[in-house]
Each structure stands twice: as C-alpha cells, then as structure tokens.
Design a protein around this motif. Structure first.
Motif, short mmCIF file in Angstrom:
data_model
loop_
_atom_site.label_atom_id
_atom_site.label_comp_id
_atom_site.label_asym_id
_atom_site.label_seq_id
_atom_site.Cartn_x
_atom_site.Cartn_y
_atom_site.Cartn_z
N SER A 76 0.74 -1.09 0.24
CA SER A 76 0.10 -0.10 0.04
C SER A 76 0.96 1.23 0.13
CB SER A 76 -0.68 -0.02 1.35
OG SER A 76 -0.10 0.47 2.35
N GLY A 77 0.28 2.28 -0.29
CA GLY A 77 1.13 3.62 -0.08
C GLY A 77 1.26 3.85 1.19
N LEU A 78 0.41 3.70 2.13
CA LEU A 78 0.96 3.83 3.60
C LEU A 78 2.19 2.92 4.00
CD1 LEU A 78 0.52 5.11 6.23
CD2 LEU A 78 -1.32 3.38 6.67
N GLU A 145 5.63 16.10 2.31
CA GLU A 145 4.53 15.80 1.11
C GLU A 145 4.26 17.06 0.36
OE1 GLU A 145 1.18 13.37 2.63
OE2 GLU A 145 -0.13 14.65 1.41
N SER A 149 -1.57 16.58 0.65
CA SER A 149 -2.87 15.94 -0.23
C SER A 149 -4.09 16.53 0.03
CB SER A 149 -2.86 14.53 -0.19
OG SER A 149 -3.02 13.99 1.44
N ASP A 174 6.69 12.14 -0.11
CA ASP A 174 5.54 11.48 -0.77
C ASP A 174 5.20 12.20 -2.15
OD1 ASP A 174 2.94 10.45 -1.44
OD2 ASP A 174 2.70 9.92 0.56
N THR A 176 2.97 11.29 -4.27
CA THR A 176 1.60 10.57 -4.90
C THR A 176 0.95 11.44 -5.77
OG1 THR A 176 1.75 9.36 -2.97
CG2 THR A 176 -0.33 9.41 -4.01
N ALA A 196 1.90 6.41 -3.40
CA ALA A 196 0.76 5.36 -3.38
C ALA A 196 0.21 5.05 -4.91
CB ALA A 196 -0.41 6.22 -2.36
N THR A 198 -1.70 3.02 -5.57
CA THR A 198 -3.01 2.80 -5.67
C THR A 198 -4.01 3.67 -6.33
OG1 THR A 198 -2.62 2.21 -3.30
CG2 THR A 198 -5.10 2.94 -3.78
N LYS A 199 -3.40 5.01 -6.42
CA LYS A 199 -3.80 6.20 -7.01
C LYS A 199 -3.82 6.11 -8.78
CE LYS A 199 -4.43 7.37 -2.66
NZ LYS A 199 -5.52 6.92 -2.12
N PHE A 209 -1.60 -0.39 -3.49
CA PHE A 209 0.02 -0.69 -3.91
C PHE A 209 0.81 0.61 -3.56
CE2 PHE A 209 3.36 -2.58 -6.41
CZ PHE A 209 2.99 -4.24 -6.30
N PHE A 327 -12.47 8.60 -0.36
CA PHE A 327 -11.07 8.90 -0.09
C PHE A 327 -9.93 8.40 -0.88
CE2 PHE A 327 -12.99 8.83 4.49
CZ PHE A 327 -12.63 9.95 4.90
N PHE A 329 -8.01 9.25 -4.99
CA PHE A 329 -7.91 9.91 -6.03
C PHE A 329 -6.95 9.43 -7.13
CE2 PHE A 329 -3.60 11.65 -5.32
CZ PHE A 329 -3.40 11.62 -4.24
C1 LIG Z 1 -0.34 11.12 -0.13
C2 LIG Z 1 -0.94 10.03 -0.04
N1 LIG Z 1 0.05 9.26 0.54
C3 LIG Z 1 -0.16 7.78 0.90
C4 LIG Z 1 -1.49 7.49 0.84
C5 LIG Z 1 -1.78 5.91 1.25
O1 LIG Z 1 -1.84 5.19 0.11
P1 LIG Z 1 -2.63 3.66 0.25
O2 LIG Z 1 -4.27 4.11 0.43
O3 LIG Z 1 -2.09 2.92 -0.59
O4 LIG Z 1 -2.20 3.16 1.60
C6 LIG Z 1 -2.71 8.21 0.32
C7 LIG Z 1 -3.85 7.70 0.43
O5 LIG Z 1 -4.93 8.62 0.25
C8 LIG Z 1 -2.19 9.62 -0.04
O6 LIG Z 1 -3.18 10.68 -0.23
#
Ligand SMILES: Cc1ncc(COP(=O)(O)O)c(C=O)c1O
Length: 379
Positions: A76-78, A145, A149, A174, A176, A196, A198-199, A209, A327, A329
C-alpha cells in the motif's frame, strides 16, 4: 525519450514469435531448484515473498519514472511511507514531518515510532531553509509531502535538501500527487520518493499498492533489507495491474490535469467559493515554488467555501451526482470529501471556511461543472 513512449515499452518481454505483450504473472510461494547448492549460494531469488519477473518489470518502470537507482514494492502507499521511515531511524532519533503529511503517516509516527523511542516533530510546510533551526544532533529523517494532499502546500524541497545534506539526514518525499510525471524529487536531491500507486498507477480504484524509489543504490539496499526483515511482499496479480496502469498513465493524467485546472478556474469565479487552492493558479500562496519545481499539475485540488454550517456542507456534497464521496484520487471516477473532520494540524493553516477536496476523474468537464453548479445552488 518521452515518458509516454517509455511507459508503453518498459518491462516488456523481448518480442519474438508469439511472445506475450506483457510479462506473465507467476504465482509461486515456493521457488524450486534442481541443484542443492543454489538454495544457499546467494545467486538466486529463493522464495516467492522476494518477488517475481512481473515485480522486477514494475520496479524497473518505477525507477525509470523517477530516475531511481532501486525500488521496493509495497502492499500500500501507507506501507511505502512507513517502510521508508523504518529503514532510516533507530531508537533515540528525532524526525521532522511536514504538518501537511497524509493523516495515517502521522498516526504511524504518533502511535508506533513513539513506542520505539523515536520522537516526531511537525514543522510548518512552508518552513523552507528555516528547517535548519529544527535540526538536532539526533535528527535522522525529514518527511515531506508536496503538495500536501488535503491543503496543497508546495514545499521548498531544494532548501530542505540542502539543510538535510549538511547533516547527513535522509529526505523522504511522498510524491503521490504528481504521479512522478510533473515533479521529480530525486532529481532535486531527495533521497527517497514514495508513491501510493493505488492512485494513478492503479487508475481504476481497485488495487492497493505502493513503491519506495531511492536515489542511490546504497539507500535502495537499506530499504530492501528492512522490507525483507519485515516480511513485506506484494501479490504478482496486483503488481501486474499496476504495470498495466503505467501503459496509459500519461494520457489519463494529462486529461485529469486539464480537467482539474478547468474546474478550478471555474470555481475561482463562483460567488459561493471563498478560495480555490490549486498550485497552478497564481492565487496559490506557493505558486512561485510550483512554477520553479513542477512541470504541471494533477487531478487533485481543494476549495474553501464561504463560512457555512457543517449541515450545509454535507447537503452540498450529497447533492452532487457525479462526484461520489470517497477517500482517494487518481482513479477514473471523480470523488469529493470534506476535510475538516480529519484535519490535524500543529500549525493552523487558517482556511477561514470549510475545506473541500476534489479529485477529478475521466468524466466530461462540462458535466462536472453542471453537477457542481446545481449542487452549489443549494448553499
Ligand atoms: C499522499 C498519500 N500518501 C499515501 C497514501 C496511502 O496510500 P494507500 O491508500 O495505498 O495506503 C494516500 C492515500 O490516500 C495519500 O493520499
């Protein structure tokens, strides 16, 4: 070579008679060897948790995206954010984290790092070279970041990198928001760029992812070692989906960038809107930094409504037909959230009204404007 061309070709198997256009998904926890010596001689990947050919192809794509020396893929992004930090801290350290950081990263610092004796200090995102005054003997990492975000502050990365480099501190960005297409933190001297995936890379809101991309081989090895120790692993099916997302990334992001910009300009003229927070607009407080360090913008921006009740905000969002509440994008569908319930700040950004975050998908821009026009009438 332009990125759109690069991403149409990177990580593909050699073309020969009947070759697949993309690497195959190899599902295997056990990897087999016909020679016993191969189990321990260090020449081979020995277990499924450590990756597969499709993971290698995807890592190659992320390195190409950011000019990285190495990449670790995460579930995940986290986890990409937390892994980057864990690889660079030890008990007794102090880390500096932008106050605009993604909420769950704060949660990790405040609930996990603290247990292991790592102190987190939140700094205002516009601190620039002033970060030098917060650096201590035990400062090991600075997290950025840019843009934030929710509130979209652009940070002065070169100034922060300069201060950090003088003290051998690891800078983690970050990235993303930009999908790595309009912002290149590693080229600006950061040590790690986190996505992340995932986006935008997933692009269809159905895969989680992450990726940690390092500027040097030394840093990449450091991250990889901790990833292995933690048991970090990702599914080859998910890795395949993210690699597939790379193929159309530039086209989707270009369209979403244009749509978001057009919608932001439309909001700027609307009498119910107090402020539009979009880094590409000259009204953005850090527009000069955006012009200096970015080559474009993205699908995500925020607006501040003229002061109104929370009920009015909820009603406005519920009246939108195309923008669902959600939640994330970077997917094909437009999303919206009100931010105030999750805004945790040590340094008050003083928006002066309810903050709403808008993520533009791939719908038609006129349909989006019409949707907002009818919903705003209810305010
Ligand atoms: C800037 C940013 N970093 C990390 C994440 C975390 O990503 P994930 O949802 O894949 O864990 C997000 C998710 O919204 C995000 O907006």
């Amino acid at each position: 070579m332009k990125k759109s061309t690069k991403f149409a070709h990177i990580g593909r198997p050699p073309i020969k008679a009947g070759a697949g256009v993309n690497p195959s998904v190899m599902r295997a926890s056990t990897l087999l060897f016909d020679k016993a010596d191969d189990l321990y001689n260090g020449k081979h990947r020995i277990y499924g948790r450590h990756g597969s050919p499709v993971h290698d192809a995807l890592s190659q794509a992320f390195c190409a995206l950011e000019n990285g020396a190495g990449c670790t893929l995460t579930p995940s992004g986290l986890s990409a954010n937390t892994l980057s930090v864990l690889a660079n801290v030890m008990t007794g350290d102090h880390i500096l984290v932008s106050d605009s950081s993604y909420g769950p990263v704060r949660h990790f610092c405040d609930t996990v790092l603290v247990k292991f004796g790592v102190e987190t200090e939140y700094y205002p995102p516009d601190i620039g070279e002033g970060i030098g005054r917060l650096i201590r003997n035990n400062t090991s990492c600075i997290l950025l970041e840019s843009p934030g975000s929710l509130s979209l502050e652009i940070q002065d990365l070169p100034a922060i990198v300069k201060a950090a480099a003088a003290h051998d501190i690891t800078t983690i960005v970050d990235n993303t928001w930009s999908a790595g297409l309009v912002y290149a933190p590693l080229d600006l001297g950061a040590d790690i760029s986190v996505h992340a995936a995932t986006k935008y890379f997933g692009g269809h809101s159905d895969v989680l992812f992450g990726a940690v991309i390092s500027r040097t081989k030394k840093q990449a090895r450091k991250v990889e070692k901790v990833a292995i120790a933690l048991g970090n692993s990702t599914s080859p099916d998910d890795a395949y989906q993210i690699l597939r997302g790379f193929r159309t990334l530039v086209t989707r992001c270009d369209q979403q960038e244009q749509t978001a910009l057009s919608l932001a300009k439309w909001f700027a003229k609307h009498d119910k809107i107090k402020r539009v927070i979009h880094p590409a607009l000259s009204s953005h407080p850090n527009h000069d930094l955006w012009q200096r360090d970015f080559t474009g913008s993205a699908c995500l921006f925020s607006i501040v409504l003229k002061p109104c009740s929370e009920q009015d905000v909820l009603k406005l969002l519920d009246n939108l037909k195309l923008f669902a509440k959600g939640f994330s994008f970077g997917g094909f569908e437009s999303l919206v959230i009100h931010c105030d319930p999750q805004l945790t700040r040590n340094h008050d950004p003083k928006f002066g009204g309810p903050l709403i975050r808008i993520a533009c998908g791939l719908e038609d821009i006129e349909d989006m404007k019409n949707d907002w026009a009818q919903a705003l009438k209810t305010l």
